[in-house]
Scaffold this motif. Structure first.
Motif, PDB file in Angstrom:
ATOM      1  N   VAL A 170       0.839  -1.201   0.000  1.00  0.00           N
ATOM      2  CA  VAL A 170       0.000   0.000   0.000  1.00  0.00           C
ATOM      3  C   VAL A 170       0.875   1.252   0.000  1.00  0.00           C
ATOM      4  CG1 VAL A 170      -1.705   1.308   1.317  1.00  0.00           C
ATOM      5  CG2 VAL A 170      -1.912  -1.183   1.130  1.00  0.00           C
ATOM      6  N   ILE A 171       1.909   1.252   0.822  1.00  0.00           N
ATOM      7  CA  ILE A 171       2.813   2.401   0.892  1.00  0.00           C
ATOM      8  C   ILE A 171       3.522   2.600  -0.442  1.00  0.00           C
ATOM      9  CG2 ILE A 171       4.923   3.304   1.963  1.00  0.00           C
ATOM     10  CD1 ILE A 171       2.568   3.486   3.824  1.00  0.00           C
ATOM     11  N   PHE A 172       3.966   1.503  -1.029  1.00  0.00           N
ATOM     12  CA  PHE A 172       4.725   1.627  -2.271  1.00  0.00           C
ATOM     13  C   PHE A 172       3.859   2.169  -3.402  1.00  0.00           C
ATOM     14  CE2 PHE A 172       6.776   0.184  -6.186  1.00  0.00           C
ATOM     15  CZ  PHE A 172       8.072   0.638  -5.961  1.00  0.00           C
ATOM     16  N   VAL A 198      21.247  13.055 -20.407  1.00  0.00           N
ATOM     17  CA  VAL A 198      21.293  13.326 -18.978  1.00  0.00           C
ATOM     18  C   VAL A 198      20.645  12.167 -18.242  1.00  0.00           C
ATOM     19  CG1 VAL A 198      20.554  14.887 -17.149  1.00  0.00           C
ATOM     20  CG2 VAL A 198      21.228  15.810 -19.358  1.00  0.00           C
ATOM     21  N   LEU A 199      21.256  11.792 -17.136  1.00  0.00           N
ATOM     22  CA  LEU A 199      20.732  10.676 -16.346  1.00  0.00           C
ATOM     23  C   LEU A 199      19.354  11.001 -15.789  1.00  0.00           C
ATOM     24  CD1 LEU A 199      24.055   9.909 -14.517  1.00  0.00           C
ATOM     25  CD2 LEU A 199      22.886   8.369 -16.102  1.00  0.00           C
ATOM     26  N   PRO A 200      18.534   9.989 -15.553  1.00  0.00           N
ATOM     27  CA  PRO A 200      17.196  10.218 -15.008  1.00  0.00           C
ATOM     28  C   PRO A 200      17.256  10.699 -13.565  1.00  0.00           C
ATOM     29  CG  PRO A 200      17.690   7.888 -15.046  1.00  0.00           C
ATOM     30  CD  PRO A 200      18.799   8.560 -15.780  1.00  0.00           C
ATOM     31  N   THR A 201      16.158  11.262 -13.130  1.00  0.00           N
ATOM     32  CA  THR A 201      16.043  11.742 -11.758  1.00  0.00           C
ATOM     33  C   THR A 201      15.417  10.671 -10.878  1.00  0.00           C
ATOM     34  OG1 THR A 201      15.823  14.037 -12.455  1.00  0.00           O
ATOM     35  CG2 THR A 201      14.988  13.487 -10.274  1.00  0.00           C
ATOM     36  N   TYR A 202      16.071  10.352  -9.796  1.00  0.00           N
ATOM     37  CA  TYR A 202      15.580   9.381  -8.819  1.00  0.00           C
ATOM     38  C   TYR A 202      14.529  10.086  -7.969  1.00  0.00           C
ATOM     39  CZ  TYR A 202      16.495   5.260  -5.754  1.00  0.00           C
ATOM     40  OH  TYR A 202      16.420   4.092  -5.041  1.00  0.00           O
ATOM     41  N   ALA A 203      13.366   9.462  -7.777  1.00  0.00           N
ATOM     42  CA  ALA A 203      12.273  10.125  -7.071  1.00  0.00           C
ATOM     43  C   ALA A 203      11.558   9.150  -6.156  1.00  0.00           C
ATOM     44  CB  ALA A 203      11.281  10.718  -8.069  1.00  0.00           C
ATOM     45  N   ILE A 204      10.921   9.711  -5.125  1.00  0.00           N
ATOM     46  CA  ILE A 204      10.005   8.956  -4.272  1.00  0.00           C
ATOM     47  C   ILE A 204       8.642   9.627  -4.370  1.00  0.00           C
ATOM     48  CG2 ILE A 204      10.852  10.214  -2.228  1.00  0.00           C
ATOM     49  CD1 ILE A 204       9.894   7.732  -0.581  1.00  0.00           C
ATOM     50  N   GLY A 205       7.668   8.903  -4.890  1.00  0.00           N
ATOM     51  CA  GLY A 205       6.370   9.511  -5.151  1.00  0.00           C
ATOM     52  C   GLY A 205       6.540  10.713  -6.069  1.00  0.00           C
ATOM     53  N   PRO A 206       5.973  11.875  -5.698  1.00  0.00           N
ATOM     54  CA  PRO A 206       6.077  13.054  -6.550  1.00  0.00           C
ATOM     55  C   PRO A 206       7.345  13.872  -6.317  1.00  0.00           C
ATOM     56  CG  PRO A 206       4.654  13.537  -4.700  1.00  0.00           C
ATOM     57  CD  PRO A 206       5.045  12.081  -4.551  1.00  0.00           C
ATOM     58  N   PHE A 207       8.190  13.427  -5.393  1.00  0.00           N
ATOM     59  CA  PHE A 207       9.320  14.261  -4.968  1.00  0.00           C
ATOM     60  C   PHE A 207      10.662  13.730  -5.465  1.00  0.00           C
ATOM     61  CE2 PHE A 207       6.251  14.281  -1.313  1.00  0.00           C
ATOM     62  CZ  PHE A 207       5.679  15.519  -1.612  1.00  0.00           C
ATOM     63  N   PRO A 208      11.495  14.591  -6.033  1.00  0.00           N
ATOM     64  CA  PRO A 208      12.876  14.183  -6.324  1.00  0.00           C
ATOM     65  C   PRO A 208      13.561  13.756  -5.032  1.00  0.00           C
ATOM     66  CG  PRO A 208      12.359  16.289  -7.357  1.00  0.00           C
ATOM     67  CD  PRO A 208      11.227  15.994  -6.425  1.00  0.00           C
ATOM     68  N   LEU A 209      14.402  12.745  -5.112  1.00  0.00           N
ATOM     69  CA  LEU A 209      15.046  12.252  -3.905  1.00  0.00           C
ATOM     70  C   LEU A 209      16.058  13.252  -3.354  1.00  0.00           C
ATOM     71  CD1 LEU A 209      15.205   9.793  -2.037  1.00  0.00           C
ATOM     72  CD2 LEU A 209      17.116   8.977  -3.427  1.00  0.00           C
ATOM     73  N   LEU A 210      16.754  13.958  -4.241  1.00  0.00           N
ATOM     74  CA  LEU A 210      17.843  14.821  -3.828  1.00  0.00           C
ATOM     75  C   LEU A 210      17.476  16.297  -3.937  1.00  0.00           C
ATOM     76  CD1 LEU A 210      20.748  12.882  -5.567  1.00  0.00           C
ATOM     77  CD2 LEU A 210      19.923  12.653  -3.216  1.00  0.00           C
ATOM     78  N   PHE A 211      17.980  17.080  -3.021  1.00  0.00           N
ATOM     79  CA  PHE A 211      17.739  18.523  -2.946  1.00  0.00           C
ATOM     80  C   PHE A 211      18.883  19.265  -3.647  1.00  0.00           C
ATOM     81  CE2 PHE A 211      17.275  22.351   0.069  1.00  0.00           C
ATOM     82  CZ  PHE A 211      16.258  22.900  -0.696  1.00  0.00           C
ATOM     83  N   SER A 226      12.346  15.125   3.981  1.00  0.00           N
ATOM     84  CA  SER A 226      11.468  15.993   4.778  1.00  0.00           C
ATOM     85  C   SER A 226      10.056  16.104   4.230  1.00  0.00           C
ATOM     86  CB  SER A 226      12.077  17.398   4.874  1.00  0.00           C
ATOM     87  OG  SER A 226      12.140  18.007   3.585  1.00  0.00           O
ATOM     88  N   LEU A 227       9.812  15.702   2.977  1.00  0.00           N
ATOM     89  CA  LEU A 227       8.504  15.900   2.358  1.00  0.00           C
ATOM     90  C   LEU A 227       7.607  14.667   2.389  1.00  0.00           C
ATOM     91  CD1 LEU A 227       9.596  18.028  -0.760  1.00  0.00           C
ATOM     92  CD2 LEU A 227       8.796  18.820   1.484  1.00  0.00           C
ATOM     93  N   ILE A 228       8.112  13.549   2.879  1.00  0.00           N
ATOM     94  CA  ILE A 228       7.278  12.351   2.906  1.00  0.00           C
ATOM     95  C   ILE A 228       6.641  12.182   4.288  1.00  0.00           C
ATOM     96  CG2 ILE A 228       8.666  11.216   1.139  1.00  0.00           C
ATOM     97  CD1 ILE A 228       9.884   9.468   3.343  1.00  0.00           C
ATOM     98  N   PRO A 229       5.461  11.550   4.351  1.00  0.00           N
ATOM     99  CA  PRO A 229       4.797  11.320   5.645  1.00  0.00           C
ATOM    100  C   PRO A 229       5.602  10.368   6.525  1.00  0.00           C
ATOM    101  CG  PRO A 229       3.256  11.050   3.813  1.00  0.00           C
ATOM    102  CD  PRO A 229       4.625  11.115   3.221  1.00  0.00           C
ATOM    103  N   SER A 230       5.329  10.421   7.814  1.00  0.00           N
ATOM    104  CA  SER A 230       6.084   9.601   8.765  1.00  0.00           C
ATOM    105  C   SER A 230       5.884   8.109   8.522  1.00  0.00           C
ATOM    106  CB  SER A 230       5.685   9.964  10.196  1.00  0.00           C
ATOM    107  OG  SER A 230       4.298   9.753  10.411  1.00  0.00           O
ATOM    108  N   ASN A 231       4.665   7.691   8.144  1.00  0.00           N
ATOM    109  CA  ASN A 231       4.445   6.261   7.922  1.00  0.00           C
ATOM    110  C   ASN A 231       5.210   5.746   6.703  1.00  0.00           C
ATOM    111  OD1 ASN A 231       2.647   7.714   6.188  1.00  0.00           O
ATOM    112  ND2 ASN A 231       1.396   5.864   5.938  1.00  0.00           N
ATOM    113  N   VAL A 232       5.437   6.626   5.735  1.00  0.00           N
ATOM    114  CA  VAL A 232       6.222   6.246   4.558  1.00  0.00           C
ATOM    115  C   VAL A 232       7.695   6.112   4.930  1.00  0.00           C
ATOM    116  CG1 VAL A 232       6.923   6.949   2.241  1.00  0.00           C
ATOM    117  CG2 VAL A 232       4.568   7.334   3.004  1.00  0.00           C
ATOM    118  N   SER A 283      14.256   5.445  11.330  1.00  0.00           N
ATOM    119  CA  SER A 283      13.448   6.602  10.925  1.00  0.00           C
ATOM    120  C   SER A 283      13.162   7.469  12.140  1.00  0.00           C
ATOM    121  CB  SER A 283      12.130   6.132  10.310  1.00  0.00           C
ATOM    122  OG  SER A 283      11.222   7.220  10.188  1.00  0.00           O
ATOM    123  N   ARG A 284      13.438   8.766  12.028  1.00  0.00           N
ATOM    124  CA  ARG A 284      13.201   9.708  13.125  1.00  0.00           C
ATOM    125  C   ARG A 284      11.920  10.517  12.939  1.00  0.00           C
ATOM    126  NH1 ARG A 284      18.365  13.203  13.023  1.00  0.00           N
ATOM    127  NH2 ARG A 284      17.128  14.472  14.466  1.00  0.00           N
TER     128      ARG A 284
END
Length: 411
Positions: free
Chosen positions: A24-26, A51-64, A120-126, A156-157
């Motif tokens: 469900v989370i995935f 250019v290499l693809p962007t690694y992402a989690i859900g709608p957010f890029p992984l790296l800032f 910082s942008l993902i929910p705590s349960n994720v 996870s903190r």
């Protein structure tokens, strides 16, 4: 000498997340590549490249702050370090790479997972689900040869009331250490009061705490509010976050309340230690004693000497000054393999790269100190001859057709 690498990384193939993360989370927050990053661009020499693809989690890029200039530079360097990063994707290849550098045993830390779990942008349960998935995969990975591949659990903190349950799983796995980011995560520094019972449990169970930072995390890493370039961000993130993490633990009373709790500050070098402790001892501590006497009852340097370890960089200056302040038994060696920013610091002619160390200091830094920190008693014969195919690796997904092969520091 059989080296104990106190800071060695694996690389997580993208395919593991779909297999280990709660379904469900995935579905809500999948790890994926943003395909439109496979664009053709023109670089300075007027040649075109992908250019290499962007690694992402859900709608957010992984790296800032991973902008176009860094994508281009990363894409240009990609092939140069591909072989090393692929070796870190499977335990058998990881062991071969260790053999090539005379590394008998290594603490195994995450690469992409630390950016996912602390995003910082993902929910705590994720965050919690990905930490749990990583640790279950890590158990399979290190289970191929647990004497040589020493798992460091990821915590996870995001939600403090889950910390004890997470720690219990780490302990049940038989692991002796965990890793945390140094930054403020979910509005809490490492010294936040919500972590009090967690620190107590770590001390009671002799769990070593690895503080490991990195550049480009989606969080308030020092420098990210004023810099955007990789150069400036990378210069600030590791050593400055380590210094602030120590202060947070110090002024909140974590060291005072838990005198047996061990902390390791990794991949920040060691040269910052004499300056930082001198400043804390001689400028900050004496200024207003009444403001700190509840939690700091002896010199800050005394807490560091009692409870903290730090990794040295090959070729790093000022190590004699570091040893004069905290002693050589608080120094660790970490290769940071296979991250690209450290691949030029090869484990060859180590004595020439660290000429300040005496013969006994050399043995302790590269072998004995890490055993003390990680609380590991190594059976040398078993570690050397344990069959790496002793488990059914065919059923354990270590590598996958869909692998993110982009250049990545990983901290």
């Amino acid at each position: 000498m059989n080296i104990y690498d106190a800071d060695r990384h694996l690389i997580e193939p993208i395919g593991i997340w779909a297999q280990y993360v709660d379904e469900v989370i995935f579905k809500q927050f999948p790890i994926h590549l943003i395909d439109d990053a496979f664009e053709r661009i023109t670089v300075k020499n007027e040649q075109t490249m992908s250019v290499l693809p962007t690694y992402a989690i859900g709608p957010f890029p992984l790296l800032f702050h991973w902008g176009s200039a860094l994508k281009i530079a990363s894409s240009q360097r990609n092939a140069l370090t591909m072989a090393q990063r692929k070796k870190a994707m499977t335990p058998t290849e990881q062991l071969k790479s260790m053999d090539a550098s005379n590394i008998q045993c290594a603490a195994i830390l995450p690469t992409f997972a630390m950016y996912i779990v602390n995003h910082s942008l993902i929910p705590s349960n994720v965050s919690l689900a990905y930490a749990d998935a990583y640790n279950r995969w890590l158990k399979d990975y290190c289970g191929v040869n647990p004497q040589r591949l020493r798992a460091v659990g990821l915590i996870s903190r995001h939600q403090p009331d889950t910390l004890l349950e997470q720690l219990t799983k780490v302990i049940d796995n038989g692991w002796t250490s965990i890793t945390l980011r140094p930054e403020v995560i979910s509005k809490r520094s490492l010294g936040h009061g919500d972590y009090a019972s967690f620190w107590q449990a770590c001390e009671q169970n002799n769990i070593a705490v690895v503080i490991h930072g990195g550049t480009n995390l989606h969080a308030s890493t020092v420098g990210s509010d004023r810099f955007h370039s990789r150069f400036a961000l990378h210069a600030c993130s590791h050593p400055m976050e380590a210094q602030m993490a120590f202060v947070s633990l110090l002024e909140s009373g974590v060291f005072e309340s838990h005198p047996q709790l061990k902390f390791g500050f990794l991949e920040a070098g060691a040269s910052w230690v004499p300056h930082w402790l001198w400043r804390l001892d001689n400028i900050c501590f004496p200024e207003f004693p009444s403001l700190v006497d509840d939690h700091i009852k002896m010199l800050p340097s005394a807490y560091f000497k009692r409870q903290c370890w730090v990794t040295v960089e090959l070729g790093e200056p000022c190590l004699r000054e570091v040893i004069n302040v905290i002693g050589h038994k608080k120094l660790l060696f970490g290769s940071d393999f296979p991250h690209p920013d450290h691949l030029h610091l090869v484990v060859l002619d180590i004595k020439q790269q660290l000429p300040e160390l005496t013969a006994q200091e050399y043995v302790d830094v590269f072998e004995n100190n890490a055993r003390d920190f990680y609380d590991v008693a190594i059976d040398n014969n078993r570690a050397r001859y344990l069959d790496p195919f002793g488990v059914n690796v065919a059923k354990t997904p270590f590598i996958d057709d869909e692998v993110y092969e982009g250049e990545f520091d990983g901290g």
